[in-house]
Design an enzyme around this catalytic site. Structure first.
Site, PDB file in Angstrom:
ATOM      1  N   ASP A  82      -1.922  -0.381  -4.420  1.00 21.30           N
ATOM      2  CA  ASP A  82      -1.583  -0.713  -3.038  1.00 21.30           C
ATOM      3  C   ASP A  82      -2.003  -2.151  -2.743  1.00 21.30           C
ATOM      4  O   ASP A  82      -3.124  -2.560  -3.058  1.00 21.30           O
ATOM      5  CB  ASP A  82      -2.315   0.263  -2.104  1.00 21.30           C
ATOM      6  N   HIS A  83      -1.113  -2.918  -2.138  1.00 21.18           N
ATOM      7  CA  HIS A  83      -1.403  -4.291  -1.721  1.00 21.18           C
ATOM      8  C   HIS A  83      -1.965  -5.142  -2.860  1.00 21.18           C
ATOM      9  O   HIS A  83      -2.965  -5.843  -2.694  1.00 21.18           O
ATOM     10  CB  HIS A  83      -2.365  -4.308  -0.524  1.00 21.18           C
ATOM     11  N   ASP A 104       1.968  -7.326  -2.396  1.00 22.32           N
ATOM     12  CA  ASP A 104       2.268  -7.661  -1.008  1.00 22.32           C
ATOM     13  C   ASP A 104       2.359  -9.170  -0.824  1.00 22.32           C
ATOM     14  O   ASP A 104       1.352  -9.873  -0.827  1.00 22.32           O
ATOM     15  CB  ASP A 104       1.176  -7.077  -0.108  1.00 22.32           C
ATOM     16  N   GLU A 134       7.373  -5.234   0.554  1.00 21.91           N
ATOM     17  CA  GLU A 134       7.151  -5.192   2.001  1.00 21.91           C
ATOM     18  C   GLU A 134       7.836  -6.379   2.653  1.00 21.91           C
ATOM     19  O   GLU A 134       7.729  -7.510   2.188  1.00 21.91           O
ATOM     20  CB  GLU A 134       5.663  -5.199   2.339  1.00 21.91           C
TER      21      GLU A 134
END
Length: 392
Positions: A82-83, A104, A134
């Site tokens: 994540d990210h 991201d 994103e």
């Protein structure tokens, strides 16, 4: 076996009108609590590790535990970065066990976001790994008060979303429609018409970041309009913190194990609430039957050498371990020699790939080609090579 293809997992959710929780974890209490909840609910689940949390744990060490737990689970599991902050972050995550990644670049210009995301897609797809991109900016920081990191919301537009998906080749799109990372006061004002338009234009699984603090009706509207992955951490962290505070108030015993008693159960209870609300409970069996198991491939070479002494072979192997282990999708590189002196082949390479797709991308990778052509093939004329998949 229940570690499964994440792309197939989320497309099943998209086609059947529910969302899978992507729960960020920071230690074993979170890992066990989340998996316990998923198994009680017979639900698919995504175990997520955010790069913004890496200061709190050793990523590679915790990821090995996450992968072990996922393979031992009775429900379908995916493991997600994540990210991530860079292409290197994504490659490192894949090489250590993640089968879904997000880098991201939403805080950069649109052109930079496209370039960065496309480079990740090209690398990850060569490993069989799906990519989340994103577009738009969701302010705040995971696990902290959103008001402390207000930033400026940048909403996703339909036209930009179409262009972004077409030019990057992403598998899932995280959209900005009014949520924030971390805690917020009051009810979020979400632009559902914007979400509806994006979903109708793309027909692609959508993702929401900043899942904490929304109402039950808001969650239902998100799912109705194409959201199939909901990122969730802050409320889990708050539940864990509340359990610790309760222990502090109840006892004068400051032992770590006493103060953290009940953390796993608190995390699990909150994760279960979300799983049931988002509609994934009871879906485990059908997801398992429709999703491909995520199993590695072993690339085995046995060989003899000509023109190199033992020291030369050792140097060649060391160089190969260093070079080949850095290729995307390579989980491990091991070298060895035969135990018995009369063996037909004296030396071996054992290279583990994360996915069958890596067979081709590894073969064609410039670093592999250079090593094989310059250092290995000239001295290893007599050899046998085979790729084989795990059977569970």
């Amino acid at each position: 076996m229940p570690l499964v293809n994440m792309r197939e997992m989320l497309h099943h959710a998209y086609g059947n009108g529910y969302a899978v929780g992507a729960f960020d974890l920071v230690n074993l209490d979170f890992l066990e609590g989340i998996l316990d909840a998923a198994e009680r609910c017979a639900s698919p689940v995504i175990l997520s590790l955010a790069e913004s949390h890496f200061e709190y744990f050793d990523f590679e060490l915790l990821l090995s535990a996450v992968e072990k737990a996922a393979r031992n689970a009775s429900v379908p599991v995916a493991i997600h970065l994540d990210h991530g902050e860079s292409l290197q972050s994504a490659m490192n995550a894949i090489n250590h066990g993640c089968n879904g990644v997000m880098v991201d670049a939403s805080h950069r210009s649109l052109d930079d976001n496209i370039r960065t995301t496309r480079s990740v897609v090209e690398m990850a797809h060569g490993c069989g790994v799906p990519v989340e991109g994103e577009l738009g900016y969701v302010p705040g920081v995971e696990g902290e008060d959103a008001e402390r990191h207000p930033g400026k919301v940048s909403y996703t537009t339909t036209d930009q979303a179409i262009h972004f998906v077409e030019t990057t080749g992403i598998d899932f799109l995280a959209v900005s429609i009014g949520t924030v990372h971390g805690r917020m006061r009051g009810e979020a004002k979400l632009d559902f018409q914007r979400l509806r338009d994006i979903n109708q234009a793309l027909g692609l699984p959508l993702v929401i970041h900043g899942g904490t603090g929304l109402s039950e009706d808001q969650y239902r509207q998100l799912i109705t309009n194409g959201v199939v992955k909901i990122n969730y951490y802050t409320a889990l962290a708050d539940a864990a913190g509340a359990a610790i505070r309760k222990n502090v108030e109840a006892t004068e015993n400051n032992a770590f194990t006493q103060l953290t008693r009940g953390v796993k159960a608190a995390v699990s209870e909150e994760a279960e609430r979300c799983i049931r609300l988002w509609g994934s409970a009871g879906r485990a069996t059908e997801v398992l039957t429709q999703c491909t198991p995520w199993l590695p491939v072993e690339h085995l070479i046995v060989y003899n050498v000509n023109g190199l002494d033992d020291e030369g072979v050792t140097e060649m192997m060391a160089k190969g371990r260093d070079v080949l282990s850095k290729i995307p999708g390579v989980r491990e590189v091991a070298t060895g020699s035969a135990v018995k002196t009369d063996a037909a082949y004296r030396y071996t390479w054992l290279v583990q790939f994360c996915h069958p797709a890596v067979i081709d991308s590894y073969r064609d990778h410039a670093d592999h080609v250079a090593f094989a052509d310059q250092l290995f093939r000239p001295v290893a004329g007599e050899r046998i090579s085979i790729d084989y998949a795990w059977i569970e």
